[in-house]
Write an enzyme that holds these catalytic residues in place. Structure first.
Site, PDB file in Angstrom:
ATOM      1  N   GLN A 270     -34.510  72.821 138.949  1.00  0.00           N
ATOM      2  CA  GLN A 270     -33.680  71.769 138.692  1.00  0.00           C
ATOM      3  C   GLN A 270     -32.306  71.809 139.371  1.00  0.00           C
ATOM      4  O   GLN A 270     -31.831  73.102 139.667  1.00  0.00           O
ATOM      5  CB  GLN A 270     -33.408  71.561 137.191  1.00  0.00           C
ATOM      6  CG  GLN A 270     -33.066  72.783 136.379  1.00  0.00           C
ATOM      7  CD  GLN A 270     -33.228  72.783 134.828  1.00  0.00           C
ATOM      8  OE1 GLN A 270     -33.681  71.803 134.483  1.00  0.00           O
ATOM      9  NE2 GLN A 270     -33.260  74.001 134.311  1.00  0.00           N
ATOM     10  N   ASP A 323     -30.158  78.628 127.535  1.00  0.00           N
ATOM     11  CA  ASP A 323     -28.622  78.755 127.389  1.00  0.00           C
ATOM     12  C   ASP A 323     -28.258  79.749 126.403  1.00  0.00           C
ATOM     13  O   ASP A 323     -27.043  80.262 126.362  1.00  0.00           O
ATOM     14  CB  ASP A 323     -27.949  77.245 127.341  1.00  0.00           C
ATOM     15  CG  ASP A 323     -28.754  76.762 125.793  1.00  0.00           C
ATOM     16  OD1 ASP A 323     -29.021  77.384 124.888  1.00  0.00           O
ATOM     17  OD2 ASP A 323     -29.052  75.522 126.010  1.00  0.00           O
ATOM     18  N   ASP A 377     -43.030  79.343 132.197  1.00  0.00           N
ATOM     19  CA  ASP A 377     -43.490  78.029 131.450  1.00  0.00           C
ATOM     20  C   ASP A 377     -43.935  78.193 130.170  1.00  0.00           C
ATOM     21  O   ASP A 377     -44.891  79.134 129.869  1.00  0.00           O
ATOM     22  CB  ASP A 377     -44.565  77.164 132.234  1.00  0.00           C
ATOM     23  CG  ASP A 377     -45.111  75.961 131.626  1.00  0.00           C
ATOM     24  OD1 ASP A 377     -44.292  75.193 131.658  1.00  0.00           O
ATOM     25  OD2 ASP A 377     -46.089  76.094 130.941  1.00  0.00           O
ATOM     26  N   ASP A 400     -37.068  74.679 121.590  1.00  0.00           N
ATOM     27  CA  ASP A 400     -35.934  74.205 121.969  1.00  0.00           C
ATOM     28  C   ASP A 400     -35.900  73.558 123.439  1.00  0.00           C
ATOM     29  O   ASP A 400     -35.593  74.045 124.389  1.00  0.00           O
ATOM     30  CB  ASP A 400     -34.684  75.156 122.111  1.00  0.00           C
ATOM     31  CG  ASP A 400     -33.116  74.616 122.450  1.00  0.00           C
ATOM     32  OD1 ASP A 400     -32.945  73.271 122.403  1.00  0.00           O
ATOM     33  OD2 ASP A 400     -32.466  75.304 122.753  1.00  0.00           O
TER      34      ASP A 400
END
Length: 503
Positions: A270, A323, A377, A400
């Site tokens: 991404q 994150d 994954d 999450d």
């Protein structure tokens, strides 16, 4: 066609008007046939790259990858039929017609990604542009095969059926190569914008070389000059655009995210953008979606993690959450012995470790020796863990994950996924799932609940809310900077336990 071939072999002095003679070739006819098929291969690869580029950009700029893929593919296939019909008008001038088609296709396809991104950045809308480019590229691509069929029959003794078989074989193999090259070579090495321009350059060189070298002797001086000038202009435009793409991307990001962009990187998964952090609150965007807002991310992360920690919680698994913010909340408990974070994008983890503002926001979670980070994954990792290669079982599993409304994340909200998660839980363990905004997408929320129950869980729904101004971190956010209010002010969660255990 056989008569024309015989005339071509006798040379230009053969009887009959020029339009009835075969082309004057610089090499043997069988070599020309091979080169035509090679160009078919290259053009097919380029055409599929354009197609995949439109699908990828549609998914990134608009979302809902299934819808965007369906729109692009259906419009292009329809347009290819129109292009095939229109090509009949060019068969009498197949060589010059094919050369011009490739020049226009290279320009349109090569500049399509830049034009779509500009439309989104400065106009805020790209749906119409995606349809228009799909239509234009489809028409031009559809005109290729009929014109190439005409050219190959002028130099080959093959009957029409055999020629069609050879052309489509080269076309399909080229499509395979283009389809594999886009995600594994072009996108990670060049990025979306430059990849399209490079593909356009290859396209125009292949088409121009075929016509100007192999069939140029049968073109009028005016036609040769026209094709040469068109090809040079297209190459010049693509080269100029490629040279300035960095400046364009910076200007476009400023238009989309504001002037506070600090980090913008493309990973194999991404695009990651960080804004603020030094001047103003930190925002983390993943593929244009606001994933973290330092203004109030704690509302989401505290709401996600802490209810699941009411019970045994020595071993915690965080699926997603690269994150480090969900891990930060779990590590607040001193009796937590280990936290395993499984995230698909190593780039997010790298920024969470090294970016000063993001690492401060996550409390330097990655420095904690209790945290173990895994790149992979979540679905695949759980499957391997079930086979005994993982560190489970876990007392708490925190999902999450991206918003369930994003098509690419659908498998992470499936019954099979929850079945794998259940087998990773220790007896009495708890699973918590972010299930989307309860206020706006009630049906999606209760669909996730029903899926959990079908996988053998007992569930307890709850929600956390953000402030009225709409600033809210977490995967529900689809707001892009500068585009007005956020579209989510609440987060819906589901706390789940297996069988008769109380969640």
């Amino acid at each position: 066609m056989i008569d024309q071939y015989a005339m071509a072999q006798r040379g230009p002095s053969s009887a009959g008007p020029p339009s009835c003679r075969g082309p004057r070739l610089p090499v043997r006819a069988d070599a020309v046939r091979f080169l035509v098929l090679l160009v078919v291969f290259v053009c097919a690869a380029c055409g599929l790259v354009y197609e995949l580029e439109l699908v990828a950009l549609g998914s990134y700029l608009i979302g809902d990858s299934v819808t965007q893929a369906s729109v692009v593919l259906s419009v292009m296939v329809f347009a290819m039929g129109i292009g095939s019909l229109l090509a009949k008008r060019l068969r009498s001038r197949a060589a010059v017609g094919f050369g011009l088609v490739e020049s226009v296709l290279a320009l349109v396809g090569g500049m399509s990604a830049l034009a779509l991104y500009a439309s989104f950045a400065w106009l805020g809308e790209s749906r119409g542009a995606i349809v228009a480019f799909s239509l234009a590229i489809g028409v031009l691509t559809g005109a290729e095969i009929p014109l190439l069929m005409t050219l190959i029959q002028r130099v080959s003794r093959q009957d029409a059926g055999a020629a069609v078989a050879d052309l489509f074989a080269a076309d399909y193999v080229g499509a395979l190569v283009g389809g594999l090259a886009f995600p594994f070579l072009l996108l990670p090495w060049l990025g979306q914008l430059t990849a399209a321009m490079v593909t356009g350059g290859v396209n125009v060189v292949a088409g121009g070389a075929l016509v100007l070298w192999l069939f140029g002797r049968d073109l009028s001086p005016r036609a040769r000059t026209l094709l040469l000038v068109a090809d040079v202009l297209v190459l010049a435009v693509l080269a100029t655009a490629a040279a300035t793409v960095g400046e364009f991307e910076r200007a476009a990001r400023t238009a989309v995210y504001g002037s506070g962009v600090r980090v913008a990187v493309h990973t194999s998964v991404q695009e990651i953008v960080l804004t603020g952090g030094t001047r103003g609150p930190l925002d983390l965007y993943l593929d244009g979606r606001l994933r973290v807002s330092a203004r109030d991310e704690y509302r989401y992360d505290e709401g996600l993690v802490h209810p699941a920690m009411r019970g045994p919680h020595a071993r915690v698994l965080v699926l997603g959450g690269g994150d480090g913010l969900a891990a930060r909340e779990a590590l607040r408990y001193r009796d937590v012995r280990s936290v395993t974070v499984v995230d698909i994008d190593a780039g997010v983890e790298r920024l969470a470790r090294t970016d000063p503002a993001l690492s401060v926001l996550n409390g330097h979670a990655y420095r904690d020796p209790r945290l173990h980070a895994v790149t992979g994954d979540a679905f695949t990792w759980l499957r391997r863990a079930e086979q005994g290669s993982g560190p489970g079982p876990f007392d708490v599993v925190v999902c999450d994950l991206p918003d369930p409304g994003i098509t690419s994340s659908s498998k992470l909200y499936s019954q099979e996924f929850y079945g794998l998660a259940a087998r990773a839980l220790a007896p009495g363990g708890r699973l918590v799932v972010h299930a989307g905004p309860l206020g706006r997408r009630v049906r999606a929320f209760w669909t996730v609940d029903a899926t959990l129950r079908a996988a053998g869980f007992r569930t307890t729904p709850y929600r956390a809310t953000g402030p009225a101004d709409g600033f809210a971190g977490g995967p529900d956010r689809a707001k892009r900077a500068g585009r007005g209010r956020a579209d989510a002010e609440d987060w819906g969660f589901l706390l789940a336990a297996r069988g008769t255990d109380a969640p």
